[in-house]
Design a protein around this motif. Structure first.
Motif, PDB file in Angstrom:
ATOM      1  N   THR A  20       9.640   9.460  -0.138  1.00  0.00           N
ATOM      2  CA  THR A  20       9.742   8.048   0.222  1.00  0.00           C
ATOM      3  C   THR A  20       9.988   7.871   1.716  1.00  0.00           C
ATOM      4  O   THR A  20       9.320   7.069   2.386  1.00  0.00           O
ATOM      5  CB  THR A  20      10.878   7.372  -0.569  1.00  0.00           C
ATOM      6  N   ALA A  24       7.722   6.089   4.590  1.00  0.00           N
ATOM      7  CA  ALA A  24       8.301   4.973   5.340  1.00  0.00           C
ATOM      8  C   ALA A  24       8.265   5.256   6.839  1.00  0.00           C
ATOM      9  O   ALA A  24       8.025   4.340   7.646  1.00  0.00           O
ATOM     10  CB  ALA A  24       9.732   4.714   4.875  1.00  0.00           C
ATOM     11  N   TYR A  28       6.906   2.717   9.745  1.00  0.00           N
ATOM     12  CA  TYR A  28       7.751   2.221  10.841  1.00  0.00           C
ATOM     13  C   TYR A  28       7.211   2.672  12.195  1.00  0.00           C
ATOM     14  O   TYR A  28       7.280   1.921  13.180  1.00  0.00           O
ATOM     15  CB  TYR A  28       9.188   2.698  10.651  1.00  0.00           C
ATOM     16  N   ARG A  39       3.473  -3.219   6.869  1.00  0.00           N
ATOM     17  CA  ARG A  39       4.417  -4.298   6.574  1.00  0.00           C
ATOM     18  C   ARG A  39       3.731  -5.413   5.804  1.00  0.00           C
ATOM     19  O   ARG A  39       4.274  -5.928   4.813  1.00  0.00           O
ATOM     20  CB  ARG A  39       5.007  -4.856   7.872  1.00  0.00           C
ATOM     21  N   GLY A  42       3.232  -4.708   2.180  1.00  0.00           N
ATOM     22  CA  GLY A  42       4.443  -4.493   1.404  1.00  0.00           C
ATOM     23  C   GLY A  42       4.821  -3.030   1.264  1.00  0.00           C
ATOM     24  O   GLY A  42       5.616  -2.669   0.401  1.00  0.00           O
ATOM     25  N   ARG A  43       4.277  -2.181   2.140  1.00  0.00           N
ATOM     26  CA  ARG A  43       4.537  -0.742   2.045  1.00  0.00           C
ATOM     27  C   ARG A  43       5.587  -0.279   3.054  1.00  0.00           C
ATOM     28  O   ARG A  43       5.935   0.896   3.072  1.00  0.00           O
ATOM     29  CB  ARG A  43       3.239   0.037   2.272  1.00  0.00           C
ATOM     30  N   LEU A  44       6.075  -1.206   3.889  1.00  0.00           N
ATOM     31  CA  LEU A  44       7.134  -0.843   4.825  1.00  0.00           C
ATOM     32  C   LEU A  44       8.457  -0.991   4.092  1.00  0.00           C
ATOM     33  O   LEU A  44       9.217  -1.928   4.310  1.00  0.00           O
ATOM     34  CB  LEU A  44       7.085  -1.740   6.056  1.00  0.00           C
ATOM     35  N   SER A  45       8.717  -0.045   3.188  1.00  0.00           N
ATOM     36  CA  SER A  45       9.813  -0.201   2.241  1.00  0.00           C
ATOM     37  C   SER A  45      10.436   1.143   1.921  1.00  0.00           C
ATOM     38  O   SER A  45       9.756   2.175   1.929  1.00  0.00           O
ATOM     39  CB  SER A  45       9.294  -0.841   0.941  1.00  0.00           C
ATOM     40  N   LEU A  46      11.743   1.113   1.633  1.00  0.00           N
ATOM     41  CA  LEU A  46      12.439   2.314   1.165  1.00  0.00           C
ATOM     42  C   LEU A  46      12.502   2.360  -0.355  1.00  0.00           C
ATOM     43  O   LEU A  46      13.153   3.239  -0.920  1.00  0.00           O
ATOM     44  CB  LEU A  46      13.854   2.351   1.755  1.00  0.00           C
ATOM     45  N   ASN A  47      11.813   1.420  -1.008  1.00  0.00           N
ATOM     46  CA  ASN A  47      11.736   1.418  -2.469  1.00  0.00           C
ATOM     47  C   ASN A  47      10.720   2.472  -2.910  1.00  0.00           C
ATOM     48  O   ASN A  47       9.522   2.336  -2.645  1.00  0.00           O
ATOM     49  CB  ASN A  47      11.310   0.036  -2.959  1.00  0.00           C
ATOM     50  N   ARG A  50       7.184   1.646  -4.504  1.00  0.00           N
ATOM     51  CA  ARG A  50       6.070   1.144  -3.694  1.00  0.00           C
ATOM     52  C   ARG A  50       5.190   2.275  -3.147  1.00  0.00           C
ATOM     53  O   ARG A  50       4.116   2.019  -2.626  1.00  0.00           O
ATOM     54  CB  ARG A  50       6.586   0.289  -2.538  1.00  0.00           C
ATOM     55  N   HIS A  51       5.674   3.497  -3.233  1.00  0.00           N
ATOM     56  CA  HIS A  51       4.935   4.628  -2.664  1.00  0.00           C
ATOM     57  C   HIS A  51       4.435   5.596  -3.735  1.00  0.00           C
ATOM     58  O   HIS A  51       3.922   6.668  -3.404  1.00  0.00           O
ATOM     59  CB  HIS A  51       5.837   5.378  -1.684  1.00  0.00           C
TER      60      HIS A  51
END
Length: 235
Positions: A20, A24, A28, A39, A42-47, A50-51
């Motif tokens: 993850t 990320a 970034y 971003r 919706g892929r600029l995420s630590l969830n 989503r990856h």
């Protein structure tokens, strides 16, 4: 099954965090260099959800985990990948240099996380006497697997084969006349990797790239992380 549970949980957690944060970091880095594609998608995420890639994040690591737990009772090697973060090179302020920096951000994150895990050994040791031995053992196991997962992911991605990060770094550094045909290898890259790593060893006796890399590359990198984090090789 219950005795596997702690090993399974710490293995999954270490692998998910490594994958993850690797992805990320790409997003970034791209955003910092002028590309908001990740971003906006919706892929600029630590969830981690989503990856997730069905094969690389779920199926293959799951098979490796269960296979090792069934045969060895522990996890010694993990391999997988996430859904790549989308990057539009045309949005980068300097597309060629930007491609190199965005690609390098993923492995750099993994190496930083491996070092962080090594440093966290010290506070775990400090509070260890106040914890149940089983909890301290799980803590050390998680940190060891975190170092391993991040080193394997970071070093593997530096292989100079598109679409791996190393391939994109090489593409960005090559002269334009060579970079374009080299980049076209990307459509075959994963097939090349899967053939060389998983299929060819089944065909060619004595050919074991994964075992060689674990013994000679990852093991030395592991010792280096321990040394840099003040633990000493083989700790």
């Amino acid at each position: 099954m219950t005795e596997w549970l702690p090993e399974l949980l710490v293995s999954v957690l270490a692998s998910v965090l490594a994958i993850t944060l690797h992805e990320a970091a790409h997003g970034y880095a791209a955003l910092a260099l002028g590309d908001p594609t990740a971003r906006l998608a919706g892929r600029l995420s630590l969830n981690p959800l989503r990856h997730v890639d069905p094969v690389g994040t779920v199926l293959l690591p799951g098979v490796l985990l269960l296979g090792q737990l069934l045969t060895l009772g522990r996890v010694e090697f993990m391999f997988g990948w996430a859904k790549p973060v989308p990057v539009n090179l045309l949005n980068l302020r300097n597309p060629r240099l930007g491609m190199v920096l965005v690609a390098a951000a993923g492995p750099a994150m993994n190496f930083a996380l491996a070092l962080l895990a090594g440093l966290l050994v010290h506070p775990v040791e400090a509070i260890g006497p106040s914890l149940p031995p089983e909890v301290m053992q799980i803590g050390f196991r998680f940190l060891g697997l975190s170092i391993l997962a991040n080193l394997v992911l970071g070093l593997f991605n530096l292989l100079p084969i598109p679409p791996l990060d190393g391939g994109r770094i090489v593409t960005g550094l090559l002269p334009r006349a060579l970079a374009l045909p080299y980049a076209r290898l990307e459509r075959f890259g994963i097939l090349i990797v899967l053939f060389g790593v998983f299929l060819l060893p089944r065909i060619a006796e004595g050919y074991d790239p994964v075992g060689w890399a674990l013994r000679h590359v990852v093991a030395r990198a592991f010792d280096l992380v321990l040394l840099l984090s003040g633990n000493g090789p083989g700790a």
